[in-house]
Design an enzyme around this catalytic site. Structure first.
Site, PDB file in Angstrom:
ATOM      1  N   LYS A  16       3.159  -8.359  16.329  1.00  0.00           N
ATOM      2  CA  LYS A  16       3.984  -9.421  15.724  1.00  0.00           C
ATOM      3  C   LYS A  16       3.882 -10.718  16.533  1.00  0.00           C
ATOM      4  CE  LYS A  16       6.150  -7.433  12.166  1.00  0.00           C
ATOM      5  NZ  LYS A  16       6.238  -7.988  10.808  1.00  0.00           N
ATOM      6  N   ILE A  62      -7.526 -11.153   0.087  1.00  0.00           N
ATOM      7  CA  ILE A  62      -6.585 -11.319  -1.035  1.00  0.00           C
ATOM      8  C   ILE A  62      -7.056 -12.522  -1.846  1.00  0.00           C
ATOM      9  CG2 ILE A  62      -4.160 -11.685  -1.681  1.00  0.00           C
ATOM     10  CD1 ILE A  62      -3.428 -10.800   1.239  1.00  0.00           C
ATOM     11  N   TYR A  85      -3.040 -21.604  12.748  1.00  0.00           N
ATOM     12  CA  TYR A  85      -3.457 -22.048  11.395  1.00  0.00           C
ATOM     13  C   TYR A  85      -2.725 -23.339  11.024  1.00  0.00           C
ATOM     14  CZ  TYR A  85      -6.581 -18.429   9.600  1.00  0.00           C
ATOM     15  OH  TYR A  85      -7.672 -17.624   9.369  1.00  0.00           O
ATOM     16  N   GLY A 121       6.791   1.920   1.575  1.00  0.00           N
ATOM     17  CA  GLY A 121       7.444   1.398   0.371  1.00  0.00           C
ATOM     18  C   GLY A 121       7.529   2.461  -0.714  1.00  0.00           C
ATOM     19  N   TYR A 180       3.590  -2.770  17.771  1.00  0.00           N
ATOM     20  CA  TYR A 180       4.409  -3.573  16.844  1.00  0.00           C
ATOM     21  C   TYR A 180       4.772  -4.907  17.493  1.00  0.00           C
ATOM     22  CZ  TYR A 180       8.441  -4.553  13.734  1.00  0.00           C
ATOM     23  OH  TYR A 180       9.343  -5.116  12.855  1.00  0.00           O
ATOM     24  N   ASN A 215       0.830  -1.218   0.000  1.00  0.00           N
ATOM     25  CA  ASN A 215       0.000   0.000   0.000  1.00  0.00           C
ATOM     26  C   ASN A 215       0.866   1.270   0.000  1.00  0.00           C
ATOM     27  OD1 ASN A 215       0.996   0.193   2.579  1.00  0.00           O
ATOM     28  ND2 ASN A 215      -0.987   0.357   3.598  1.00  0.00           N
TER      29      ASN A 215
HETATM   30  P1  NAD Z   1       9.660  -1.261   5.333  1.00  0.00           P
HETATM   31  O1  NAD Z   1       8.854  -0.282   6.119  1.00  0.00           O
HETATM   32  O2  NAD Z   1      10.711  -0.739   4.433  1.00  0.00           O
HETATM   33  O3  NAD Z   1       8.718  -2.187   4.466  1.00  0.00           O
HETATM   34  C1  NAD Z   1       7.406  -2.523   4.833  1.00  0.00           C
HETATM   35  C2  NAD Z   1       6.555  -2.558   3.577  1.00  0.00           C
HETATM   36  O4  NAD Z   1       5.218  -2.929   3.940  1.00  0.00           O
HETATM   37  C3  NAD Z   1       6.463  -1.182   2.893  1.00  0.00           C
HETATM   38  O5  NAD Z   1       6.620  -1.330   1.513  1.00  0.00           O
HETATM   39  C4  NAD Z   1       5.058  -0.706   3.247  1.00  0.00           C
HETATM   40  O6  NAD Z   1       4.536   0.195   2.302  1.00  0.00           O
HETATM   41  C5  NAD Z   1       4.309  -2.009   3.319  1.00  0.00           C
HETATM   42  N1  NAD Z   1       3.117  -1.957   4.166  1.00  0.00           N
HETATM   43  C6  NAD Z   1       3.017  -1.460   5.432  1.00  0.00           C
HETATM   44  N2  NAD Z   1       1.756  -1.592   5.872  1.00  0.00           N
HETATM   45  C7  NAD Z   1       1.052  -2.201   4.871  1.00  0.00           C
HETATM   46  C8  NAD Z   1      -0.301  -2.601   4.725  1.00  0.00           C
HETATM   47  N3  NAD Z   1      -1.203  -2.412   5.695  1.00  0.00           N
HETATM   48  N4  NAD Z   1      -0.688  -3.169   3.551  1.00  0.00           N
HETATM   49  C9  NAD Z   1       0.215  -3.364   2.544  1.00  0.00           C
HETATM   50  N5  NAD Z   1       1.501  -2.990   2.630  1.00  0.00           N
HETATM   51  C10 NAD Z   1       1.914  -2.421   3.780  1.00  0.00           C
HETATM   52  O7  NAD Z   1      10.258  -2.278   6.394  1.00  0.00           O
HETATM   53  P2  NAD Z   1      11.344  -3.434   6.201  1.00  0.00           P
HETATM   54  O8  NAD Z   1      12.510  -3.061   7.003  1.00  0.00           O
HETATM   55  O9  NAD Z   1      11.506  -3.772   4.779  1.00  0.00           O
HETATM   56  O10 NAD Z   1      10.614  -4.618   6.963  1.00  0.00           O
HETATM   57  C11 NAD Z   1       9.916  -5.629   6.248  1.00  0.00           C
HETATM   58  C12 NAD Z   1       9.370  -6.649   7.233  1.00  0.00           C
HETATM   59  O11 NAD Z   1      10.440  -7.219   7.983  1.00  0.00           O
HETATM   60  C13 NAD Z   1       8.385  -6.049   8.243  1.00  0.00           C
HETATM   61  O12 NAD Z   1       7.324  -6.969   8.448  1.00  0.00           O
HETATM   62  C14 NAD Z   1       9.210  -5.912   9.492  1.00  0.00           C
HETATM   63  O13 NAD Z   1       8.421  -6.022  10.654  1.00  0.00           O
HETATM   64  C15 NAD Z   1      10.180  -7.078   9.363  1.00  0.00           C
HETATM   65  N6  NAD Z   1      11.424  -6.812  10.098  1.00  0.00           N
HETATM   66  C16 NAD Z   1      12.337  -5.901   9.631  1.00  0.00           C
HETATM   67  C17 NAD Z   1      13.489  -5.650  10.360  1.00  0.00           C
HETATM   68  C18 NAD Z   1      14.529  -4.652   9.898  1.00  0.00           C
HETATM   69  O14 NAD Z   1      15.529  -4.455  10.603  1.00  0.00           O
HETATM   70  N7  NAD Z   1      14.419  -4.037   8.741  1.00  0.00           N
HETATM   71  C19 NAD Z   1      13.703  -6.310  11.567  1.00  0.00           C
HETATM   72  C20 NAD Z   1      12.753  -7.205  12.015  1.00  0.00           C
HETATM   73  C21 NAD Z   1      11.616  -7.468  11.263  1.00  0.00           C
END
Ligand code: NAD
Ligand code: UDP
Length: 312
Positions: free
Chosen positions: A150, A64, A160, A39, A146, A35
């Site tokens: 999670k 979806i 599931y 991103g 968060y 969304n």
């Molecule tokens: P990011 O914020 O760059 O990417 C998240 C993406 O999800 C974005 O493109 C955003 O637009 C999209 N998004 C958010 N809410 C949404 C929704 N309701 N519907 C559709 N799209 C949605 O973050 P990232 O660092 O790339 O993290 C990606 C995943 O990895 C996340 O789930 C995050 O919790 C997990 N994670 C990341 C890290 C890190 O250090 N980067 C650490 C632990 C976990």
């Protein structure tokens, strides 16, 4: 190798865009659902020309309807600054998003991998953190939307799996960094690099003695892909991260010296519930997917600094 149709939610974000690129390069057909909350289109623009990449611009909380072999569920803002802007929406994305991808997986008989997080350990009292540690998490603090979102998503994945026999993989991702991080998203690596490049003070929160362990994004993506390919009975949770631990003050000093910046350190108040230390125990990942990070912090930072230099 069997070519697959793969859904990546959050595919236009930082980690998601690297994962989409990796899967498209391997010949798979990738559907990116995003969304664009955090991103960016420029993260995925170059993938359309492959003819094997599609964008579904929508919220992961909506039903979806796709036919798919595998799902990586990454949709969720990851930076505290972004996930705290609308905390109700964050919890909803974690919980409802998990239900939506699990529904699709159940319908299609697809495998589904959850991007969980080291935040499920909260401010850990066990160090380093093994998967068996249940965590020390506030249910009411500013990070809870968060962390608890999670944690609930993990619960849904395992229910599931037990109740409907959905094939799940739960990866607990530790701090990850690299090119395509958002400059203004408040995470420490992007903040420090941008501040050093501009010659601004580096904002170290608290005394900077809190630690994190930073994994370069290519290593993380490799871990996710290997985990997805494991036997169906391997569900995780599985820690993925780089065990090399560093304090935030040391990180600030390293980035100042690597950029060759005249920036100074400016101490700022420590945010509420900020974890004191964090380091993954990756012995399980080493055992089941023969994985450990290969990129040193210094070389990963060099690539990340080069990315920010070109763009900002
Ligand atoms: P990011 O914020 O760059 O990417 C998240 C993406 O999800 C974005 O493109 C955003 O637009 C999209 N998004 C958010 N809410 C949404 C929704 N309701 N519907 C559709 N799209 C949605 O973050 P990232 O660092 O790339 O993290 C990606 C995943 O990895 C996340 O789930 C995050 O919790 C997990 N994670 C990341 C890290 C890190 O250090 N980067 C650490 C632990 C976990
Ligand atoms: N941090 C900091 N200065 C900044 C941004 C973050 O000192 O400009 C600290 C923050 O308090 C935390 C660590 O760096 O202790 C990592 O923060 P980040 O938001 O990147 O990730 P998380 O806290 O979710 O691990």
């Amino acid at each position: 190798m069997t070519l697959k149709r793969i859904l990546v939610t959050g595919g236009a974000g930082f980690i998601g865009s690297h994962l989409c690129a990796r899967l498209v390069a391997a010949g798979h057909h990738v559907l990116c659902l995003d969304n664009f909350f955090t991103g960016r289109r420029e993260n995925i623009e170059q993938l359309f020309s492959s003819g094997r990449f599609e964008l579904l611009e929508r919220d992961v909380c909506a039903p979806i309807n796709v036919d798919i072999d595998e799902i990586y569920n990454l949709a969720c803002p990851a930076s505290p600054v972004h996930y705290q802007v609308d905390p109700v929406q964050t919890t909803q994305t974690c919980v409802m998003g998990a239900i939506r991808v699990l529904e699709v997986a159940q319908k299609c008989g697809a495998r589904v991998l959850q991007a969980s997080t080291s935040e499920v350990y909260g401010d850990p009292l066990v160090h380093p953190q093994p998967e068996s540690y249940c965590g020390n998490v506030s249910t009411v603090g500013p990070r809870a939307c968060y962390d608890e979102g999670k944690r609930c998503a993990e619960t849904l994945f395992f229910d599931y799996h037990r109740q409907y026999d959905v094939a799940i993989k739960v990866a607990r991702i530790f701090n990850t960094y690299g090119p395509t991080m958002l400059a203004g998203d408040g995470r420490v690596v992007s903040n420090f690099i941008m501040q050093a490049l501009k010659g601004d003070p580096l904002t170290v929160y608290g005394h900077g003695s809190q630690t994190r362990s930073f994994c370069y994004v290519d290593d993380l993506v490799e871990g996710l892909v290997r985990f997805m390919a494991t036997d169906a009975d391997i569900t995780g949770p599985l820690n993925l991260g780089n065990p090399a631990e560093i304090s935030m003050l040391q990180l600030a000093e390293l980035i100042i010296s690597m950029v060759g910046s005249g920036s100074v350190i400016a101490y700022r108040p420590l945010p509420e519930d900020d974890p004191v230390q964090r380091q993954p125990d990756i012995s399980y990942a080493s055992e089941i997917i023969n994985w450990q990070p290969t990129e040193e912090l210094r070389s990963g930072l060099e690539k990340t600094i080069a990315y920010f230099k070109c763009r900002y």
